[in-house]
Design a protein around this motif. Structure first.
Motif, mmCIF file in Angstrom:
data_model
loop_
_atom_site.group_PDB
_atom_site.id
_atom_site.type_symbol
_atom_site.label_atom_id
_atom_site.label_comp_id
_atom_site.label_asym_id
_atom_site.label_seq_id
_atom_site.Cartn_x
_atom_site.Cartn_y
_atom_site.Cartn_z
ATOM 1 N N TYR A 93 -10.617 -39.099 -40.726
ATOM 2 C CA TYR A 93 -9.632 -38.243 -40.047
ATOM 3 C C TYR A 93 -10.385 -37.632 -38.873
ATOM 4 O O TYR A 93 -11.040 -36.594 -39.008
ATOM 5 C CB TYR A 93 -9.122 -37.164 -41.010
ATOM 6 C CG TYR A 93 -7.954 -36.360 -40.475
ATOM 7 C CD1 TYR A 93 -6.640 -36.778 -40.701
ATOM 8 C CD2 TYR A 93 -8.159 -35.187 -39.752
ATOM 9 C CE1 TYR A 93 -5.567 -36.052 -40.225
ATOM 10 C CE2 TYR A 93 -7.081 -34.450 -39.280
ATOM 11 C CZ TYR A 93 -5.794 -34.885 -39.512
ATOM 12 O OH TYR A 93 -4.727 -34.152 -39.032
ATOM 13 N N PHE A 96 -11.645 -38.810 -31.629
ATOM 14 C CA PHE A 96 -12.651 -39.444 -30.772
ATOM 15 C C PHE A 96 -11.826 -40.394 -29.903
ATOM 16 O O PHE A 96 -11.665 -41.567 -30.212
ATOM 17 C CB PHE A 96 -13.675 -40.181 -31.640
ATOM 18 C CG PHE A 96 -14.981 -40.519 -30.948
ATOM 19 C CD1 PHE A 96 -15.146 -40.430 -29.565
ATOM 20 C CD2 PHE A 96 -16.077 -40.943 -31.704
ATOM 21 C CE1 PHE A 96 -16.356 -40.735 -28.959
ATOM 22 C CE2 PHE A 96 -17.300 -41.252 -31.106
ATOM 23 C CZ PHE A 96 -17.434 -41.147 -29.747
ATOM 24 N N GLU A 98 -12.056 -41.894 -27.245
ATOM 25 C CA GLU A 98 -12.604 -43.129 -26.698
ATOM 26 C C GLU A 98 -12.229 -44.328 -27.571
ATOM 27 O O GLU A 98 -12.219 -45.471 -27.111
ATOM 28 C CB GLU A 98 -14.139 -43.030 -26.627
ATOM 29 C CG GLU A 98 -14.676 -42.154 -25.486
ATOM 30 C CD GLU A 98 -14.709 -40.663 -25.813
ATOM 31 O OE1 GLU A 98 -14.028 -40.243 -26.779
ATOM 32 O OE2 GLU A 98 -15.400 -39.927 -25.097
ATOM 33 N N TRP A 156 -6.392 -27.733 -38.097
ATOM 34 C CA TRP A 156 -6.916 -28.254 -39.367
ATOM 35 C C TRP A 156 -8.421 -27.975 -39.374
ATOM 36 O O TRP A 156 -9.023 -27.738 -38.319
ATOM 37 C CB TRP A 156 -6.639 -29.752 -39.560
ATOM 38 C CG TRP A 156 -7.030 -30.649 -38.430
ATOM 39 C CD1 TRP A 156 -6.224 -31.103 -37.421
ATOM 40 C CD2 TRP A 156 -8.348 -31.198 -38.171
ATOM 41 N NE1 TRP A 156 -6.945 -31.896 -36.556
ATOM 42 C CE2 TRP A 156 -8.243 -31.968 -36.989
ATOM 43 C CE3 TRP A 156 -9.570 -31.122 -38.809
ATOM 44 C CZ2 TRP A 156 -9.330 -32.656 -36.432
ATOM 45 C CZ3 TRP A 156 -10.663 -31.800 -38.265
ATOM 46 C CH2 TRP A 156 -10.528 -32.560 -37.086
ATOM 47 N N THR A 187 -20.530 -37.783 -22.661
ATOM 48 C CA THR A 187 -20.435 -38.884 -23.636
ATOM 49 C C THR A 187 -20.624 -40.220 -22.937
ATOM 50 O O THR A 187 -20.344 -40.344 -21.733
ATOM 51 C CB THR A 187 -19.045 -38.853 -24.308
ATOM 52 O OG1 THR A 187 -18.920 -37.656 -25.047
ATOM 53 C CG2 THR A 187 -18.816 -40.038 -25.246
ATOM 54 N N TYR A 208 -16.021 -38.195 -21.202
ATOM 55 C CA TYR A 208 -15.753 -36.901 -21.833
ATOM 56 C C TYR A 208 -16.909 -35.956 -21.490
ATOM 57 O O TYR A 208 -18.081 -36.321 -21.592
ATOM 58 C CB TYR A 208 -15.670 -37.105 -23.341
ATOM 59 C CG TYR A 208 -15.047 -35.984 -24.168
ATOM 60 C CD1 TYR A 208 -13.733 -36.079 -24.610
ATOM 61 C CD2 TYR A 208 -15.791 -34.873 -24.567
ATOM 62 C CE1 TYR A 208 -13.165 -35.091 -25.418
ATOM 63 C CE2 TYR A 208 -15.237 -33.877 -25.376
ATOM 64 C CZ TYR A 208 -13.921 -33.992 -25.792
ATOM 65 O OH TYR A 208 -13.385 -33.015 -26.590
ATOM 66 N N GLN A 236 -17.935 -43.020 -35.896
ATOM 67 C CA GLN A 236 -16.704 -42.286 -35.603
ATOM 68 C C GLN A 236 -16.929 -40.777 -35.513
ATOM 69 O O GLN A 236 -16.099 -40.044 -34.991
ATOM 70 C CB GLN A 236 -15.605 -42.611 -36.622
ATOM 71 C CG GLN A 236 -15.911 -42.257 -38.066
ATOM 72 C CD GLN A 236 -16.480 -43.412 -38.850
ATOM 73 O OE1 GLN A 236 -17.290 -44.187 -38.334
ATOM 74 N NE2 GLN A 236 -16.082 -43.568 -40.103
ATOM 75 N N ARG A 242 -24.712 -35.787 -31.294
ATOM 76 C CA ARG A 242 -23.537 -35.013 -30.906
ATOM 77 C C ARG A 242 -23.852 -33.536 -30.952
ATOM 78 O O ARG A 242 -24.818 -33.095 -31.573
ATOM 79 C CB ARG A 242 -22.355 -35.293 -31.831
ATOM 80 C CG ARG A 242 -22.572 -34.685 -33.212
ATOM 81 C CD ARG A 242 -21.338 -34.797 -34.070
ATOM 82 N NE ARG A 242 -20.249 -33.951 -33.602
ATOM 83 C CZ ARG A 242 -19.028 -34.000 -34.107
ATOM 84 N NH1 ARG A 242 -18.730 -34.850 -35.087
ATOM 85 N NH2 ARG A 242 -18.087 -33.199 -33.660
ATOM 86 N N GLY A 250 -13.075 -27.529 -32.269
ATOM 87 C CA GLY A 250 -13.782 -28.802 -32.414
ATOM 88 C C GLY A 250 -13.985 -29.572 -31.132
ATOM 89 O O GLY A 250 -14.966 -30.311 -31.001
ATOM 90 N N LYS A 255 -19.198 -35.784 -28.668
ATOM 91 C CA LYS A 255 -19.825 -36.864 -29.431
ATOM 92 C C LYS A 255 -20.594 -37.852 -28.540
ATOM 93 O O LYS A 255 -20.345 -37.942 -27.333
ATOM 94 C CB LYS A 255 -18.730 -37.637 -30.187
ATOM 95 C CG LYS A 255 -18.017 -36.779 -31.228
ATOM 96 C CD LYS A 255 -16.862 -37.530 -31.885
ATOM 97 C CE LYS A 255 -16.398 -36.789 -33.135
ATOM 98 N NZ LYS A 255 -15.261 -37.489 -33.777
HETATM 99 N N1 LIG Z 1 -16.533 -37.763 -26.734
HETATM 100 C C1 LIG Z 1 -15.658 -37.114 -27.511
HETATM 101 N N2 LIG Z 1 -16.074 -36.073 -28.257
HETATM 102 C C2 LIG Z 1 -15.190 -35.406 -29.067
HETATM 103 C C3 LIG Z 1 -13.813 -35.764 -29.076
HETATM 104 C C4 LIG Z 1 -13.410 -36.880 -28.277
HETATM 105 O O1 LIG Z 1 -12.228 -37.285 -28.233
HETATM 106 N N3 LIG Z 1 -14.352 -37.532 -27.523
HETATM 107 N N4 LIG Z 1 -12.918 -35.058 -29.863
HETATM 108 C C5 LIG Z 1 -13.307 -33.670 -30.204
HETATM 109 C C6 LIG Z 1 -12.412 -33.040 -31.169
HETATM 110 S S1 LIG Z 1 -10.870 -32.610 -30.594
HETATM 111 C C7 LIG Z 1 -12.814 -32.710 -32.444
HETATM 112 S S2 LIG Z 1 -11.820 -31.830 -33.488
HETATM 113 C C8 LIG Z 1 -14.137 -33.150 -32.967
HETATM 114 C C9 LIG Z 1 -13.937 -33.920 -34.256
HETATM 115 O O2 LIG Z 1 -15.167 -34.235 -34.849
HETATM 116 P P1 LIG Z 1 -15.167 -35.106 -36.193
HETATM 117 O O3 LIG Z 1 -14.313 -36.296 -35.949
HETATM 118 O O4 LIG Z 1 -16.601 -35.457 -36.427
HETATM 119 O O5 LIG Z 1 -14.592 -34.232 -37.275
HETATM 120 O O6 LIG Z 1 -14.829 -33.995 -32.044
HETATM 121 C C10 LIG Z 1 -14.762 -33.574 -30.688
HETATM 122 N N5 LIG Z 1 -15.638 -34.387 -29.852
#
Ligand SMILES: Nc1nc2c(c(=O)[nH]1)N[C@H]1C(S)=C(S)[C@@H](COP(=O)(O)O)O[C@H]1N2
Ligand SMILES: [Mo]
Length: 337
Positions: A93, A96, A98, A156, A187, A208, A236, A242, A250, A255
């Motif tokens: 869940y 990400f 990308e 969440w 990223t 990102y 994922q 990260r 979040g 990431k």
């Molecule tokens: N490069 C990148 N980092 C990202 C995202 C993304 O779409 N791309 N989503 C973010 C969002 S909205 C959240 S809530 C968290 C989710 O981390 P998880 O999937 O490890 O729980 O990553 C963040 N880092």
């Protein structure tokens, strides 16, 4: 989080979480829990820890990672009486983009991401800029385990045991100049392995980007993570490197980082660029400042059932006020959301 998207099928608010997906997977999990992923456990793990890590899939960490596993148990536990989210939920869940905008897309698609070799560039206002192979980048740091809440802006949340090191340790290594006021993270951009970057979904101007004020980055809670649940990060979840800033929504926790820059101006970050009135630069978890389209007073702690949603009150700074509130004295958090 998605906004102003043309097709209903592209809409993925938290409110439409496929709970049935969870229910069925939890049942499956019950059936397979016997197979302990012993090889992925940190070497200090006790029988209790083993139970908590029972559903962790073993990773195939590079040797530098295994050598850095912490020798002390549960480095800094900031979460009491809250269960660690099952590994399956934390890895199936995800946000990400990308790899697609559905919560299950990152788990389905991120296998294509090539994390070895990986290099990280450190540049901008630093005395010691450079481009490092990840294993060299990691050399100065010891890994610590940090069990943190993760609160998505979509309302969440999870509790995740990360393995990483404080950003303050990195800053000590790279020696920011007096002009450095912010830290900016980027990223990987690789449309070949990242289907989200080649889709028609044009809201995001890749790559990102995220950023922190330098004093926020120096806070001991702010870490760069290379692992979770005692193993290396699954793709994922942002392998191989990260950000994790647990008092912020979040989306700040960017990431698969390839570039870290010390800069004098506040960076333009991805979600702020898309909708500045909905997603601010600070993005501190704050139950008293609602998102324009939903309340932030409460959250669903995953896994959360359809008939018995696991709803709890959201805490100021996600429960880390003692550690971080002093960063924001004098700042209007309503304006600087
Ligand atoms: N490069 C990148 N980092 C990202 C995202 C993304 O779409 N791309 N989503 C973010 C969002 S909205 C959240 S809530 C968290 C989710 O981390 P998880 O999937 O490890 O729980 O990553 C963040 N880092
Ligand atoms: Mo998020």
């Amino acid at each position: 989080m998605l906004i102003k998207v043309p097709k209903a099928s592209d809409c993925h608010e938290s409110d439409v979480t496929p709970e049935s997906f969870y229910l069925s997977r939890r049942n499956l999990l019950g059936a397979t829990v016997a197979g302990l992923a012993v090889s992925s456990l940190p070497r200090w793990a006790s029988a209790d820890d083993a139970a908590r890590y029972a559903d962790v899939e073993p990773g195939k960490a590079p040797s530098w990672f295994a050598e850095k596993l912490p020798s002390t148990k549960w480095g800094a536990v900031n979460v009491k009486d809250e269960a660690i989210t099952p590994f399956k939920d934390a890895t199936h869940y995800n946000n990400f983009y990308e790899f697609g905008t559905d919560k299950g897309d990152p788990a389905a698609n991120a296998g294509a991401l090539k994390t070895e070799p990986w290099s990280v560039v450190v540049d901008g206002e630093v005395g010691k800029p450079g481009r490092y192979a990840l294993e060299d980048f990691m050399k100065p740091y010891q890994l610590e385990e940090r069990i943190y809440r993760l609160r998505c802006v979509e309302a969440w949340s999870m509790v995740i045991p990360w393995m990483g090191f404080p950003i303050s340790a990195l800053l000590k290594e790279v020696e920011p100049t007096s002009k450095a006021k912010f830290i900016r993270f980027e990223t990987l951009q690789d449309p070949k392995s990242m289907p989200g970057q080649r889709s028609g979904f044009a809201l995001i101007d890749w790559p990102y980007i995220e950023g922190l004020r330098l004093d926020e980055a120096m806070n001991p809670l702010a870490i760069l993570a290379v692992g979770m649940y005692g193993r290396e990060l699954p793709n994922q979840n942002g392998a191989p490197l990260r950000l994790v800033v647990p008092w912020k929504y979040g989306f700040k926790s960017i990431k698969s980082i390839v570039r870290i820059s010390l800069v004098s101006e506040q960076p333009k970050t991805t979600w702020q660029s898309i909708a500045a009135d909905e997603y601010g630069f600070y993005a501190n978890v704050n139950p008293t400042v609602d998102h324009p389209r939903w309340t932030q007073a409460r959250e669903r702690r995953l896994p959360s059932g359809l008939f018995k949603p696991n709803v709890r009150d959201t805490q100021m700074f996600n429960g880390y006020s003692d550690e971080v509130a002093s960063l924001y004295t004098g700042l209007d958090l309503r304006k600087n959301y």
